[in-house]
Design a protein around this motif. Structure first.
Motif, PDB file in Angstrom:
ATOM      1  N   LEU A   1       0.810  -1.220   0.000  1.00 40.04           N
ATOM      2  CA  LEU A   1       0.000   0.000   0.000  1.00 40.04           C
ATOM      3  C   LEU A   1       0.839   1.264   0.000  1.00 40.04           C
ATOM      4  O   LEU A   1       0.353   2.347  -0.338  1.00 40.04           O
ATOM      5  CB  LEU A   1      -0.948  -0.011   1.205  1.00 40.04           C
ATOM      6  N   TRP A   2       2.118   1.154   0.378  1.00 40.99           N
ATOM      7  CA  TRP A   2       2.967   2.339   0.425  1.00 40.99           C
ATOM      8  C   TRP A   2       3.595   2.658  -0.940  1.00 40.99           C
ATOM      9  O   TRP A   2       4.365   3.602  -1.070  1.00 40.99           O
ATOM     10  CB  TRP A   2       4.044   2.192   1.497  1.00 40.99           C
ATOM     11  N   LEU A   3       3.239   1.859  -1.942  1.00 45.34           N
ATOM     12  CA  LEU A   3       3.697   2.148  -3.302  1.00 45.34           C
ATOM     13  C   LEU A   3       2.624   2.920  -4.063  1.00 45.34           C
ATOM     14  O   LEU A   3       1.432   2.838  -3.720  1.00 45.34           O
ATOM     15  CB  LEU A   3       4.011   0.848  -4.043  1.00 45.34           C
TER      16      LEU A   3
ATOM     17  N   ASP B   1       6.156  -0.103 -13.654  1.00 44.42           N
ATOM     18  CA  ASP B   1       7.063  -1.246 -13.778  1.00 44.42           C
ATOM     19  C   ASP B   1       7.689  -1.582 -12.427  1.00 44.42           C
ATOM     20  O   ASP B   1       7.814  -2.754 -12.058  1.00 44.42           O
ATOM     21  CB  ASP B   1       8.178  -0.948 -14.784  1.00 44.42           C
ATOM     22  N   VAL B   2       8.090  -0.555 -11.693  1.00 43.41           N
ATOM     23  CA  VAL B   2       8.707  -0.764 -10.376  1.00 43.41           C
ATOM     24  C   VAL B   2       7.700  -1.383  -9.419  1.00 43.41           C
ATOM     25  O   VAL B   2       8.034  -2.302  -8.653  1.00 43.41           O
ATOM     26  CB  VAL B   2       9.254   0.557  -9.810  1.00 43.41           C
ATOM     27  N   VAL B   3       6.478  -0.913  -9.447  1.00 45.52           N
ATOM     28  CA  VAL B   3       5.435  -1.460  -8.572  1.00 45.52           C
ATOM     29  C   VAL B   3       5.225  -2.942  -8.868  1.00 45.52           C
ATOM     30  O   VAL B   3       5.128  -3.775  -7.949  1.00 45.52           O
ATOM     31  CB  VAL B   3       4.122  -0.676  -8.726  1.00 45.52           C
ATOM     32  N   ILE B   4       5.168  -3.292 -10.144  1.00 47.17           N
ATOM     33  CA  ILE B   4       4.992  -4.698 -10.522  1.00 47.17           C
ATOM     34  C   ILE B   4       6.179  -5.522 -10.040  1.00 47.17           C
ATOM     35  O   ILE B   4       6.020  -6.622  -9.489  1.00 47.17           O
ATOM     36  CB  ILE B   4       4.793  -4.820 -12.046  1.00 47.17           C
ATOM     37  N   PHE B   5       7.386  -5.015 -10.233  1.00 45.98           N
ATOM     38  CA  PHE B   5       8.582  -5.731  -9.774  1.00 45.98           C
ATOM     39  C   PHE B   5       8.519  -5.990  -8.269  1.00 45.98           C
ATOM     40  O   PHE B   5       8.731  -7.122  -7.816  1.00 45.98           O
ATOM     41  CB  PHE B   5       9.829  -4.918 -10.121  1.00 45.98           C
TER      42      PHE B   5
ATOM     43  N   VAL C   1      15.283   2.946  -7.201  1.00 44.77           N
ATOM     44  CA  VAL C   1      15.668   3.876  -6.131  1.00 44.77           C
ATOM     45  C   VAL C   1      14.709   5.064  -6.077  1.00 44.77           C
ATOM     46  O   VAL C   1      14.359   5.550  -4.995  1.00 44.77           O
ATOM     47  CB  VAL C   1      17.126   4.343  -6.333  1.00 44.77           C
ATOM     48  N   LYS C   2      14.280   5.530  -7.218  1.00 40.12           N
ATOM     49  CA  LYS C   2      13.356   6.670  -7.265  1.00 40.12           C
ATOM     50  C   LYS C   2      12.055   6.362  -6.530  1.00 40.12           C
ATOM     51  O   LYS C   2      11.522   7.205  -5.800  1.00 40.12           O
ATOM     52  CB  LYS C   2      13.066   7.045  -8.714  1.00 40.12           C
ATOM     53  N   GLN C   3      11.530   5.149  -6.716  1.00 42.40           N
ATOM     54  CA  GLN C   3      10.274   4.786  -6.080  1.00 42.40           C
ATOM     55  C   GLN C   3      10.437   4.372  -4.620  1.00 42.40           C
ATOM     56  O   GLN C   3       9.462   4.272  -3.887  1.00 42.40           O
ATOM     57  CB  GLN C   3       9.599   3.649  -6.870  1.00 42.40           C
ATOM     58  N   LEU C   4      11.679   4.128  -4.200  1.00 39.94           N
ATOM     59  CA  LEU C   4      11.940   3.774  -2.804  1.00 39.94           C
ATOM     60  C   LEU C   4      12.610   4.924  -2.060  1.00 39.94           C
ATOM     61  O   LEU C   4      13.415   4.719  -1.141  1.00 39.94           O
ATOM     62  CB  LEU C   4      12.824   2.518  -2.739  1.00 39.94           C
TER      63      LEU C   4
END
Length: 208
Positions: A17-19, A38-42, A181-184
């Motif tokens: 949920l934090w994505l 793409d990052v969320v799916i990964f 890294v951008k999404q985290l």
């Protein structure tokens, strides 16, 4: 024109949920240019397939990942031409991508999943990636002529295919350094550094 890409498939797990919200689709391509979706799916597949508790806050999720010695990631290598795409099938994992490279270098068969069974045929100076088991190597029964008619192949120059497969490593490294890294950004930088080392270990990547 032909190419290969690192791909994640079958993100049929609950999303952390934090994505950010992600478009519902079955594949994600991994490279420097990967989108937030793409990052969320990964991350959804990474956590879901490896029993990581996504209900914890991000730093704790990353700590769990760092403590995971081996992972499975549904996906692998996508083979593409201007008119066709052959995706990795069931039980194929991105963590095995280097085995495909080694197989092509040594002109051997490689595991690309089942139902269908994508397969590799070696010619003099080219390589054909078949959409299924055209020569009946993997199945108990050889395919019928009717089944063969539904199959297709993508043909690569052998040297170019090896070069493209080798470039997967740079794509995977760039995926982490830029898109992931951008999404985290909410995760502690020291933890991200440790996660990067573990990511390279999981996917047999050389740190450059």
């Amino acid at each position: 024109m032909t190419r290969v890409q690192a791909v994640i498939t079958n993100p049929f797990f609950d999303k952390p949920l934090w994505l950010p919200k992600a478009e519902s689709r079955e594949t994600a391509y991994l490279s420097k240019n990967s989108s937030a979706e793409d990052v969320v799916i990964f991350l959804t597949v990474l956590c879901g397939m490896n029993d990581i508790d996504i209900n914890k806050e991000p730093n704790k999720v990353v700590k769990e990942l760092i403590n995971t010695d081996e992972i499975v990631l549904s996906g692998g290598i996508a083979f593409e031409s201007h008119s066709h795409v052959i995706l990795p099938s069931c039980c194929c994992g991105l963590e095995q991508w280097k085995e495909v490279l080694d197989a092509v270098i040594n002109k051997k068969s490689a595991w690309l999943g089942h139902d269908p069974f994508p397969s590799i045929e070696y010619l003099d100076q080219s390589v054909r990636i078949w959409s299924d088991d055209y020569y009946g190597v993997m199945n108990v029964k050889p395919p019928t002529e009717q089944e063969k008619q539904k199959m297709f192949f993508i043909e690569y120059n052998d040297i170019e295919l090896i070069e493209q497969l080798e470039s997967i490593e740079a794509d995977l490294l760039d995926f982490f350094k830029y898109a992931l890294v951008k999404q985290l950004s909410m995760v502690n930088a020291e933890l991200l550094d440790k996660l990067f080392l573990k990511y390279c270990e999981w996917l047999s990547l050389e740190i450059k």
